[in-house]
Design a protein around this motif. Structure first.
Motif, PDB file in Angstrom:
ATOM      1  N   LEU A  40      54.909   1.517   1.465  1.00 10.62           N
ATOM      2  CA  LEU A  40      56.034   0.994   2.225  1.00 10.62           C
ATOM      3  C   LEU A  40      56.598  -0.250   1.558  1.00 10.62           C
ATOM      4  O   LEU A  40      55.851  -1.121   1.115  1.00 10.62           O
ATOM      5  CB  LEU A  40      55.590   0.652   3.650  1.00 10.62           C
ATOM      6  N   GLY A  41      57.908  -0.335   1.519  1.00  3.90           N
ATOM      7  CA  GLY A  41      58.579  -1.501   0.965  1.00  3.90           C
ATOM      8  C   GLY A  41      58.817  -2.552   2.040  1.00  3.90           C
ATOM      9  O   GLY A  41      58.428  -2.396   3.202  1.00  3.90           O
ATOM     10  N   ALA A  42      59.487  -3.629   1.666  1.00  2.49           N
ATOM     11  CA  ALA A  42      59.733  -4.745   2.585  1.00  2.49           C
ATOM     12  C   ALA A  42      60.598  -4.319   3.772  1.00  2.49           C
ATOM     13  O   ALA A  42      60.306  -4.672   4.922  1.00  2.49           O
ATOM     14  CB  ALA A  42      60.378  -5.897   1.839  1.00  2.49           C
ATOM     15  N   VAL A  43      61.639  -3.538   3.509  1.00  4.71           N
ATOM     16  CA  VAL A  43      62.518  -3.088   4.602  1.00  4.71           C
ATOM     17  C   VAL A  43      61.744  -2.194   5.560  1.00  4.71           C
ATOM     18  O   VAL A  43      61.917  -2.270   6.783  1.00  4.71           O
ATOM     19  CB  VAL A  43      63.751  -2.359   4.034  1.00  4.71           C
ATOM     20  N   ASP A  44      60.872  -1.357   5.006  1.00  7.57           N
ATOM     21  CA  ASP A  44      60.063  -0.471   5.842  1.00  7.57           C
ATOM     22  C   ASP A  44      59.154  -1.285   6.764  1.00  7.57           C
ATOM     23  O   ASP A  44      59.005  -0.963   7.941  1.00  7.57           O
ATOM     24  CB  ASP A  44      59.220   0.455   4.968  1.00  7.57           C
TER      25      ASP A  44
END
Length: 93
Positions: free
Chosen positions: A26-30
């Motif tokens: 998962l990335g930061a936005v996720d």
């Protein structure tokens, strides 16, 4: 008969399940979307159990900030639908 001292080049290659693990990170936005969904879920749980609106307590009853908070939580829920579809397609690949 197979021996234990077989050179590495002659051994069969068995793919590691962790080889594709980077596709489901998962990335930061996720993570921001997930945190907002947790906040929204806790707010709904408090509303259902004790009739306490946490967002209204923090930002004021239907103030502009409260409305923005509700909208952002709703948008994060829509993003979570996309995220689930993306993770499901990565899992099939």
């Amino acid at each position: 008969m197979a021996t234990l001292d077989t050179p590495l080049t002659e051994r069969r290659h068995i793919s590691d399940r962790r080889a594709n693990a980077h596709t489901s990170v998962l990335g930061a936005v996720d993570w921001v979307a997930m945190v907002l969904l947790i906040v929204g879920g806790i707010n709904w749980g408090l509303m259902g159990l004790m009739n306490i609106d946490l967002i209204a307590m923090v930002f004021g009853e239907m103030s502009e900030a409260a409305r923005v908070a509700y909208i952002v939580v709703g948008l994060s829920a829509l993003y979570a639908i996309y995220l689930c579809a993306r993770l499901a397609s990565n899992r099939r690949a």
